[in-house]
Design an enzyme around this catalytic site. Sequence first.
Site, PDB file in Angstrom:
ATOM      1  N   GLU A   1       0.798  -1.229  -0.194  1.00 25.77           N
ATOM      2  CA  GLU A   1       0.122   0.022   0.102  1.00 25.77           C
ATOM      3  C   GLU A   1       0.736   1.187   0.028  1.00 25.77           C
ATOM      4  OE1 GLU A   1      -2.097   1.118   3.852  1.00 25.77           O
ATOM      5  OE2 GLU A   1      -1.729  -0.789   4.521  1.00 25.77           O
TER       6      GLU A   1
ATOM      7  N   SER B   1      -0.284   6.631   8.821  1.00 27.36           N
ATOM      8  CA  SER B   1       1.194   6.356   8.454  1.00 27.36           C
ATOM      9  C   SER B   1       2.045   7.536   8.007  1.00 27.36           C
ATOM     10  CB  SER B   1       1.281   5.143   7.284  1.00 27.36           C
ATOM     11  OG  SER B   1       1.178   3.975   7.964  1.00 27.36           O
TER      12      SER B   1
ATOM     13  N   SER C   1      -8.016   5.197   8.521  1.00 23.25           N
ATOM     14  CA  SER C   1      -8.604   4.550   9.719  1.00 23.25           C
ATOM     15  C   SER C   1      -7.260   4.967  10.723  1.00 23.25           C
ATOM     16  CB  SER C   1      -8.730   3.303   9.624  1.00 23.25           C
ATOM     17  OG  SER C   1      -9.491   3.038   8.483  1.00 23.25           O
TER      18      SER C   1
ATOM     19  N   ARG D   1       8.822   4.242   6.348  1.00 23.58           N
ATOM     20  CA  ARG D   1       7.904   4.514   7.282  1.00 23.58           C
ATOM     21  C   ARG D   1       8.348   4.877   8.726  1.00 23.58           C
ATOM     22  NH1 ARG D   1       4.283   2.350  11.262  1.00 23.58           N
ATOM     23  NH2 ARG D   1       2.038   2.489  10.870  1.00 23.58           N
TER      24      ARG D   1
END
Lengths: 419, 780
Positions: A184, A241, A238, A253
Amino acid sequence: MLSGFDLHHVLLFEVKSNIMLSFCSPAFPWFGMDIGGTLVKLVYFEPVDITAEEEQEEVENLKSIRRYLTSNVAYGKHTHTHTCCYTHILASLDSFVYLKKGKGGKTGVRDVHLELRNLTMCGRTGNLHFIRFPTQAMPRFIQMGRDKNFSSLHTTLCATGGGAYKFENEFRSMADLELLKLDELDCLIRGLLYVDRVSFNGHPEGYYFENPSDTQSCVKKTCTLDNPFPMLLVNIGSGVSILAVYSENDYKRVTGTSLGGGTFLGLCCLLTGCETFEEALEMASKGDSTNVDKLVKDIYGGDYERFGLQGSAVASSFGHMMSKEKRDSISKEDLAKATLVTITNNIGSIARMCAVNEKIERVVFVGNFLRINTVSTKLLAYAMDFWSKGQLRALFLEHEGYFGAVGALLELHKTTEDP
Amino acid sequence: MAEFVRVDSSTNSHTMDKSIILPPDEIFRNLENAKRFAIDIGGSLTKLAYYSTVQHKVAKVRSFDHTSKEATNDNLYEISVQEEVTARLHFIKFENAYIETCLDFIKDHLVNTDTKVIKATGGGAHKFKELIERKLGLKVDKEDEMTCLIKGCNFVLRNIPHEAFVFAKHTESEYRFQTTQPDIFPYLLVNIGSGVSIVKVESEDTFERIGGSSIGGGTFWGLGALLTKTKGFDELLQLASKGQHTSVDMLVKDIYGGSYGSLGLTGDLIASSFGKSATADKEFSKEDMAKSLLHMISNDIGQLACLYAKMHNLSRVYFGGFFIRGHPVTMHTITYSINFFTKGEVQALFLRHEGYLGAIGAFLKGAEEDNPNQYSWGENYAGSSGLMSVSPDMNPMQRARSGTFDMLEMDRLERKLVNLPLLQDASSYIPDTVDLIEDAPAREYWLFCFEEALDGVVKRAVASQPDMPEAAERAEKFRQKYRHKLQTLRHQPFAYGSLTVRSLLDTREHCLNEFNFPDPYSKIKQQENDMALKYYQKAVKALDGLSWEQRQFALVRGVLAGNVFDWGAKAVSDVLESDPEFGFEQAKRQLEERPWLVDSYDQWFERLKGPPHKCALFFVDNSGVDIILGVMPFVRELLSRGTEVVLASNSGPALNDVTNGELQILTESIAAMDPVIQSSLEEDRLILVQSGSSSPCLDLSRLDKVLATVVRERNIDLVIIEGMGRAIHTNYYAMLSCESLKTAVIKNSWLADRLGGKLFSVVFKYEVPIADHLSAALTP
């Protein structure tokens, strides 16, 4: 070891060799899906430059679908026009998302205002459609895929987001569809850079707020991400990141937080009884969070000078709610607003610190939490500007939550784009 | 933000309870001469601080003037009990509901004070200002809350060993106390009040609020109350401890069906707090929501703390504020969060006296002219409540008490205490050999052992004051107090920091002092000293008659045999009490034959063949035979070899250990008989210093500053530590930067058994620092 890229390459090659397709681009239809925790984001490329051969081929395809459908009594009543199947798919998607559900609500929405028109992808021209619906509706979506016999279309379904993993088996067993699962964050970055590059129907994709610290003169200004690296990319779905992006393929990340859009909506539902994001935002826009939050001045009567804290700064989110009297008299709107402000400020604070730790000055906020949410975008712009004393700038993008899905679609083209 | 709010209806709703009767023996002690008041009023608890002087009896020894006519007594010295005044800090914590009662009580008992102001801090200080001024007639002088907090934090970190701890749930010992660091700075203090303040502290007076968050204890309380319709903070924590957050939170596995492998995010990780309540059409239980909220807030604070720690490159992070305040639930979730976000690089640290920091700081602000930071202070175990468990299941009795009054008392120590400069690594030095919190069987044994020995101690205490008829009554009070401490420690071993044989011994000394038994062994020590002195010359003569080689061994055996005489060891005190004729020679026969349990005599002997040591530091143990017939001849030999000797003895009494005062007199009388000792004293080659301690054990990180100076000046190259308390219970594993000799006779069969030996087994541990080995090896 086979890298992720190579694996995709091989898979795509197999897919390609199995199907008939025009010379340089993959077979239609072109989908990209991002199945998140709360929402499914789907982009669909509707070609407008269909050739005669394709139409012929399409008719063949259609025949096979019709044969299947007519042999199956249960689906015999479905009407299939003889128009091009690619438009037919869009109609199917539309009829799916606009299906009435519950108390007059719809399953999902096609964001017509975001449509990218006359877009050239992979040598083909068409319109890129943006559709979203709740992840909860995923089983029905898969069922539709089975009903419409998508598996006969010889296409690859590129999917990203956690749902690509979670629903993989259901796609396979229920609809006979193989998903091409994509990471993703890879998709997010690729999609974002792509949309910025192609621009929003001739207008810049990005925007920022001028004078974010002054409510009077704060204005939205468009911009493009020329020279986008390095950037801190904050994706608020939701959950949240936070990525430090140094180039299209070089990113990490940095961290994440579980206090995201899902938290805002979840808490709002519990606190106010609302049911949708739109409802929650509507309430929040009418509320006053200072009835809920305890401010520095509520404690000090003014600024806390020893530490340079303004009286208007929030000292304790929901701090007033420790008092029963205040709990009993508080409005739902105020609660919704406080929830929104709390979550937004927290994201802003974490993003700011990550930017400092990573030494990055440009902070790009994306994700569906920012959809129709000017309260949050302005607050984030203000927070970045104020706490960094003007060092950091917050940028936003019009297609907030769709970059993952676009990135997934681009993956389908990857082999043809690369020389 | 600090804990400056919570002044809301929840406190207003408390009725001022005037019916409570305060036991003046136990709380607000020494009010008669109290001064320098400070008060910290939080949302629900008030913390009061004051300074008092405590008069208590101390045993002093004084040489008889043998030239005068009155010297008809056989004794070498006289013992007198004198009144001494020492400074003490009192800190009392109670619920705001009792504030008026407490103020009345203070007013009634406060005499003799010239105090005019009371320093105040905390969010409630403003609210109660008028009440305090009216009741006490003192002017309320408000101090900045954060400044007080930091001052208090510095004070406890510097003065209370084992103040900080790591909380590890689901382990044998949840509380892992940290060793005192030689330098407490820099550190990060994360104060979780209604909001969160993150303060970077770089020195006593340099600190900066580098950040904070509005999501704190107030958010947990306010939002929690809205979600669950539960009013109180404690009730919310109770709910949370019973809930399952997974039914409310959206986890990574809810999105992925499993873990997000490529990012290393496990399936159980929370992806979106309250994420399920946005989509699932169902009711959620109060417990589950409270738990989810607790996780959300703890994780968020932990993440912020880590980001700030990283930004400022700090690894020591202390957490405080009412959100923490000893609650195992929040300590656990914060610890979990810190571990997660720093991958274990940073540990969340908590403080035993966290609730007192503001009051301590406010007090220090008001007491600046007394220079409290110039002194070393020690926690008085007798007068302090210790850390209470908040869990009601653990000990309902304790909980009831912690709900009313909790106390901390600190004594000003006579001497400034510092590290022994010879510690190889002061920051990793742990005095105690066995941590009784972790070692459950050892804990059980020692608690039992101390309880068993209590009768004997009481008897000894009464016997030490034959002229005082009320001694028996006081001794009984001592018994009750100490027994209660032992019971508390049985349930909450973590109550006073690390539980060790040393802390059990020290607690006993504190309790004895509390009831004015300053030196129960003074008479016994006197008799033994007198008796042993008579044999000194004979012993020395016998040794002088031996060959050099034989003498070295005989001297070591003498030290060991002398060490058998010990009233501190149960097995021996039984023998001593029943058989007063138990002589030195008999003790030698009791000793284990070589090879000893730990035996590096051969290496020591080889070393003696080499050049003499420059200067030896000898930490001595018992009075009587031990010091006079065991240690002194050994010291004499060192002196004869050309080695200077520094004898370090206790500043104050502990069991039958020889005190500095006693040792001065003993040395003088030995000098009168022995020209070697005499000339050494005159030439300053033998000196006596006090250790700064009044414990049968030895903490090398808290020693008299003068001793440390002597160590530096004299270039000490040999440290000798004698006795079970100093060389086995403590310092057995201490690493020194010079040669060391640790020697003791195991006079406890349980301990002997544990070490693989038997009663009267010998530990003779001669160590050379590794660096010395290397350089020796490298020298051709």
